[in-house]
Design a protein around this motif. Structure first.
Motif, PDB file in Angstrom:
ATOM      1  N   GLU A   1       0.768  -1.077  -0.289  1.00  0.00           N
ATOM      2  CA  GLU A   1      -0.300   0.066   0.256  1.00  0.00           C
ATOM      3  C   GLU A   1       0.995   1.328   0.289  1.00  0.00           C
ATOM      4  O   GLU A   1       0.404   2.506   0.070  1.00  0.00           O
ATOM      5  N   THR A   2       2.575   1.417   0.135  1.00  0.00           N
ATOM      6  CA  THR A   2       3.035   2.182  -0.405  1.00  0.00           C
ATOM      7  C   THR A   2       3.516   2.874  -1.425  1.00  0.00           C
ATOM      8  O   THR A   2       3.272   2.225  -2.364  1.00  0.00           O
ATOM      9  N   VAL A   3       4.595   3.544  -1.253  1.00  0.00           N
ATOM     10  CA  VAL A   3       5.333   3.868  -2.560  1.00  0.00           C
ATOM     11  C   VAL A   3       6.155   3.113  -3.363  1.00  0.00           C
ATOM     12  O   VAL A   3       6.189   2.897  -4.453  1.00  0.00           O
ATOM     13  N   LEU A   4       6.596   2.239  -2.538  1.00  0.00           N
ATOM     14  CA  LEU A   4       7.892   2.096  -2.416  1.00  0.00           C
ATOM     15  C   LEU A   4       7.590   0.641  -4.116  1.00  0.00           C
ATOM     16  O   LEU A   4       8.827   0.497  -4.676  1.00  0.00           O
ATOM     17  N   PRO A   5       6.522  -0.686  -4.155  1.00  0.00           N
ATOM     18  CA  PRO A   5       6.238  -1.271  -5.348  1.00  0.00           C
ATOM     19  C   PRO A   5       6.696  -0.007  -6.881  1.00  0.00           C
ATOM     20  O   PRO A   5       6.176  -0.730  -7.502  1.00  0.00           O
ATOM     21  N   GLU A   6       6.384   0.971  -6.144  1.00  0.00           N
ATOM     22  CA  GLU A   6       5.297   1.564  -7.478  1.00  0.00           C
ATOM     23  C   GLU A   6       6.875   2.568  -8.279  1.00  0.00           C
ATOM     24  O   GLU A   6       7.059   3.122  -8.956  1.00  0.00           O
ATOM     25  N   ILE A   7       7.643   2.236  -7.434  1.00  0.00           N
ATOM     26  CA  ILE A   7       9.549   3.094  -7.579  1.00  0.00           C
ATOM     27  C   ILE A   7      10.142   2.348  -8.965  1.00  0.00           C
ATOM     28  O   ILE A   7       9.995   0.826  -8.658  1.00  0.00           O
ATOM     29  N   GLU A   8      10.381   3.445 -10.170  1.00  0.00           N
ATOM     30  CA  GLU A   8      10.934   2.024 -10.712  1.00  0.00           C
ATOM     31  C   GLU A   8      11.975   1.497 -10.760  1.00  0.00           C
ATOM     32  O   GLU A   8      12.214   0.517 -11.626  1.00  0.00           O
ATOM     33  N   GLN A   9      12.694   2.332 -10.831  1.00  0.00           N
ATOM     34  CA  GLN A   9      14.187   0.973 -10.476  1.00  0.00           C
ATOM     35  C   GLN A   9      15.315   1.415  -9.555  1.00  0.00           C
ATOM     36  O   GLN A   9      16.016   2.831  -8.901  1.00  0.00           O
ATOM     37  N   PRO A  10      14.027   0.966  -8.184  1.00  0.00           N
ATOM     38  CA  PRO A  10      15.041   0.913  -6.560  1.00  0.00           C
ATOM     39  C   PRO A  10      16.208   0.817  -6.683  1.00  0.00           C
ATOM     40  O   PRO A  10      16.753   1.181  -5.364  1.00  0.00           O
ATOM     41  N   LEU A  11      17.054   0.564  -7.353  1.00  0.00           N
ATOM     42  CA  LEU A  11      17.894  -0.226  -7.291  1.00  0.00           C
ATOM     43  C   LEU A  11      19.220   1.420  -8.451  1.00  0.00           C
ATOM     44  O   LEU A  11      20.388   0.849  -7.956  1.00  0.00           O
ATOM     45  N   GLY A  12      18.805   1.397  -8.559  1.00  0.00           N
ATOM     46  CA  GLY A  12      18.857   3.000  -9.534  1.00  0.00           C
ATOM     47  C   GLY A  12      19.979   3.606  -8.531  1.00  0.00           C
ATOM     48  O   GLY A  12      19.890   4.133  -7.107  1.00  0.00           O
ATOM     49  N   GLY A  13      21.283   3.308  -9.388  1.00  0.00           N
ATOM     50  CA  GLY A  13      22.322   4.507  -8.935  1.00  0.00           C
ATOM     51  C   GLY A  13      22.048   6.125  -8.892  1.00  0.00           C
ATOM     52  O   GLY A  13      23.646   6.898  -8.663  1.00  0.00           O
ATOM     53  N   GLU A  14      21.668   6.272 -10.196  1.00  0.00           N
ATOM     54  CA  GLU A  14      21.574   7.707 -10.291  1.00  0.00           C
ATOM     55  C   GLU A  14      20.073   8.828  -9.891  1.00  0.00           C
ATOM     56  O   GLU A  14      18.779   8.422 -10.201  1.00  0.00           O
ATOM     57  N   LEU A  15      20.293   9.261  -9.351  1.00  0.00           N
ATOM     58  CA  LEU A  15      19.869  10.107  -7.957  1.00  0.00           C
ATOM     59  C   LEU A  15      20.110  11.806  -7.278  1.00  0.00           C
ATOM     60  O   LEU A  15      21.628  11.721  -7.952  1.00  0.00           O
ATOM     61  N   ALA A  16      19.203  12.548  -7.681  1.00  0.00           N
ATOM     62  CA  ALA A  16      19.460  13.643  -7.109  1.00  0.00           C
ATOM     63  C   ALA A  16      18.988  13.927  -5.632  1.00  0.00           C
ATOM     64  O   ALA A  16      17.155  13.656  -5.353  1.00  0.00           O
ATOM     65  N   LEU A  17      19.315  14.582  -4.729  1.00  0.00           N
ATOM     66  CA  LEU A  17      19.195  14.823  -3.482  1.00  0.00           C
ATOM     67  C   LEU A  17      19.041  16.251  -2.900  1.00  0.00           C
ATOM     68  O   LEU A  17      20.124  17.446  -3.188  1.00  0.00           O
ATOM     69  N   THR A  18      18.298  17.335  -1.828  1.00  0.00           N
ATOM     70  CA  THR A  18      18.418  18.592  -1.655  1.00  0.00           C
ATOM     71  C   THR A  18      18.688  18.378  -0.487  1.00  0.00           C
ATOM     72  O   THR A  18      19.641  16.455   0.049  1.00  0.00           O
ATOM     73  N   ARG A  19      19.859  19.149  -0.008  1.00  0.00           N
ATOM     74  CA  ARG A  19      20.654  19.075   1.060  1.00  0.00           C
ATOM     75  C   ARG A  19      19.663  18.488   2.306  1.00  0.00           C
ATOM     76  O   ARG A  19      20.629  17.812   2.764  1.00  0.00           O
ATOM     77  N   SER A  20      18.687  18.901   3.353  1.00  0.00           N
ATOM     78  CA  SER A  20      18.257  18.300   3.745  1.00  0.00           C
ATOM     79  C   SER A  20      17.748  17.021   3.574  1.00  0.00           C
ATOM     80  O   SER A  20      17.419  16.668   4.929  1.00  0.00           O
ATOM     81  N   ALA A  21      17.357  16.228   2.983  1.00  0.00           N
ATOM     82  CA  ALA A  21      16.404  15.064   2.649  1.00  0.00           C
ATOM     83  C   ALA A  21      18.140  14.422   2.697  1.00  0.00           C
ATOM     84  O   ALA A  21      18.332  13.248   3.087  1.00  0.00           O
ATOM     85  N   ALA A  22      19.592  15.125   2.085  1.00  0.00           N
ATOM     86  CA  ALA A  22      20.577  13.989   1.643  1.00  0.00           C
ATOM     87  C   ALA A  22      20.889  13.969   3.707  1.00  0.00           C
ATOM     88  O   ALA A  22      21.456  12.595   4.208  1.00  0.00           O
ATOM     89  N   GLY A  23      21.045  15.217   4.356  1.00  0.00           N
ATOM     90  CA  GLY A  23      20.727  15.394   6.069  1.00  0.00           C
ATOM     91  C   GLY A  23      20.173  14.441   6.810  1.00  0.00           C
ATOM     92  O   GLY A  23      20.563  13.547   7.349  1.00  0.00           O
ATOM     93  N   ARG A  24      19.209  14.186   6.270  1.00  0.00           N
ATOM     94  CA  ARG A  24      18.130  12.907   6.822  1.00  0.00           C
ATOM     95  C   ARG A  24      18.158  11.667   6.712  1.00  0.00           C
ATOM     96  O   ARG A  24      18.822  10.659   7.124  1.00  0.00           O
ATOM     97  N   LEU A  25      18.901  11.546   5.216  1.00  0.00           N
ATOM     98  CA  LEU A  25      19.374   9.854   5.281  1.00  0.00           C
ATOM     99  C   LEU A  25      20.302   9.831   5.796  1.00  0.00           C
ATOM    100  O   LEU A  25      20.767   8.396   5.862  1.00  0.00           O
ATOM    101  N   LEU A  26      21.944  10.488   5.818  1.00  0.00           N
ATOM    102  CA  LEU A  26      22.804  10.028   6.333  1.00  0.00           C
ATOM    103  C   LEU A  26      22.806  10.120   7.492  1.00  0.00           C
ATOM    104  O   LEU A  26      22.877   9.216   8.021  1.00  0.00           O
ATOM    105  N   GLY A  27      21.888  10.747   8.229  1.00  0.00           N
ATOM    106  CA  GLY A  27      21.226  10.336  10.119  1.00  0.00           C
ATOM    107  C   GLY A  27      20.535   8.888  10.182  1.00  0.00           C
ATOM    108  O   GLY A  27      20.450   8.687  11.315  1.00  0.00           O
ATOM    109  N   ASP A  28      20.040   8.613   9.670  1.00  0.00           N
ATOM    110  CA  ASP A  28      19.049   7.545   9.466  1.00  0.00           C
ATOM    111  C   ASP A  28      20.358   5.899   9.192  1.00  0.00           C
ATOM    112  O   ASP A  28      21.421   5.762   8.887  1.00  0.00           O
ATOM    113  N   GLU A  29      20.153   5.621  10.939  1.00  0.00           N
ATOM    114  CA  GLU A  29      21.407   4.799  10.810  1.00  0.00           C
ATOM    115  C   GLU A  29      21.205   2.737  10.249  1.00  0.00           C
ATOM    116  O   GLU A  29      22.069   2.402  10.072  1.00  0.00           O
ATOM    117  N   ARG A  30      20.362   3.414   9.869  1.00  0.00           N
ATOM    118  CA  ARG A  30      19.554   2.173   9.000  1.00  0.00           C
ATOM    119  C   ARG A  30      20.770   2.140   7.510  1.00  0.00           C
ATOM    120  O   ARG A  30      21.618   1.362   7.685  1.00  0.00           O
TER     121      ARG A  30
END
Length: 391
Positions: A159-188
């Motif tokens: 029921e989430t967005v995850l199955p809809e992501i076209e290429q979840p293993l893609g190494g090509e992406l761009a992030l805002t600084r805020s998003a990058a900070g939140r991801l790097l701060g995620d222990e997982r």
């Protein structure tokens, strides 16, 4: 309106042992882009570092954009691989307070152009937290994406967005600084130093409720493909181990305007006619090297899976891994798979190999569109059957 609205971007290019010409070309395209203030090339191997340093020295003569070449740091808790490279890039980019956006591009993209950066910058200009590139791929390529990652997302988080992501293993992406900070701060995210980094980043984006734009690249991604499927053993097993590791993650329902996917364009002939791996070289992966314990693990599977694997041990067999049996195999593996157990690793890899060969010989031979339609239909069927977390 100018791309980036004056916001400076850092491009991170993780690399290992790349074609020197392609690596230099990729770095050069990024360094010449008007939105890019810095390029960080993060290397895995000493040989690759030398090649990148030569490329950056040459580019310093023709562009004023600084190119930093460095070895990846040991950051995560799993096998040191792609994850440590991406995490190093995130750390280095965020250490620079003038960086407002961070792009990632693989170093082996023969079709890379400034348009990749343009499309991502445009999506971030519109207020998205993440821009993810996607493109047409050969109907026998991306088989880890389809049979492991997207299938796992559909079963665990339908029921989430995850199955809809076209290429979840893609190494090509761009992030805002805020998003990058939140991801790097995620222990997982910080823990995942191996091939599981892409899966973990994708799940974390959904978990943090980030707005995701998927931008279509019409030229596709031409890159080095594979001899036999054994080239993908570590990637396949680590990507599945990551799905299993994340299976209890609570992923919220998608935001009403939180996900946009560009319309697909017609696939280029270079994609529709391409074979992604050597089928004949992959057949021995089904039959060779069975241990007594691996046979016992296979025998403990529900029928008719057990019978199918028993046949496989004596003769290349794959037709038994249809959608219902593949779903059952994933269900059992999500509960029982042990990535530190060589026999379980081997059994899972044989199952994925057989599933990939079945797709190739049953659907890909009918043509590009029928094969892609079947892959998408499988994800839809798995989603419709409900979450494994509820069983």
């Amino acid at each position: 309106m100018a791309l980036g609205r004056g916001l400076a971007s850092t491009v991170v290019i993780p690399f290992k042992d790349e074609d020197p010409g392609v690596l230099e070309r990729t770095i050069g395209i990024a360094a010449r882009h008007p939105s890019v203030q810095r390029v960080v090339a993060v290397g895995y191997s000493p040989d690759g570092l030398g090649i990148a340093e030569q490329a950056s020295a040459h580019l310093a003569e023709v562009t004023s954009t600084p190119v930093q070449v460095l070895a990846q740091r040991r950051i995560g808790s799993f096998r040191s691989g792609k994850g440590d490279g991406m995490l190093t890039g995130l750390e280095v980019a965020l250490d620079d307070p003038s960086t407002h956006r961070i792009h990632f591009y693989d170093a082996d993209i023969r079709t890379f152009s400034s348009g990749w950066i343009d499309r991502a910058e445009s999506a971030l200009d519109e207020g998205f937290d993440v821009a993810r590139h996607f493109f047409d791929r050969a109907s026998t390529d991306a088989q880890i994406t389809w049979h492991i990652t997207r299938a796992g997302f559909a079963l665990l988080w339908p029921e989430t967005v995850l199955p809809e992501i076209e290429q979840p293993l893609g190494g090509e992406l761009a992030l805002t600084r805020s998003a990058a900070g939140r991801l790097l701060g995620d222990e997982r995210v910080r823990a995942r130093s191996d091939w599981g980094i892409d899966t973990t980043l994708t799940v974390a984006m959904a978990t943090h409720g980030m707005r995701i734009a998927e931008v279509f690249v019409p030229d596709g991604k031409l890159h080095g493909l594979y001899a036999g499927l054994d080239d993908l053993r570590a990637m396949a097993t680590e990507c599945f181990a990551t799905i299993q590791w994340l299976r209890d993650t609570d992923v919220p329902d998608p935001l009403p305007d939180g996900h946009r996917v560009d319309a697909l364009g017609p696939p280029p002939e270079t994609i529709t006619s391409k074979a992604a791996f050597d089928l004949e070289a992959s057949l021995p992966l089904l039959t060779d090297g069975w241990t007594d314990r691996e046979r016992a693990l296979a025998a403990s599977l529900p029928e008719p899976l057990a019978a199918g694997f028993r046949r496989m041990a004596g003769f290349p067999s794959w037709s038994f891994l249809d959608d219902p049996n593949w779903r059952t195999f994933l269900l059992v593996a999500l509960a029982d798979y042990d990535h530190d157990d060589a026999d379980w690793q081997s059994l899972f890899f044989r199952g994925w190999t057989a599933r990939t060969i079945r797709h190739t010989t049953r659907f890909a031979v009918r043509g590009y569109e029928p094969a892609m339609s079947e892959l998408r239909s499988t994800v839809a069927r798995f989603r419709s059957q409900g979450s494994l977390q509820d069983t």
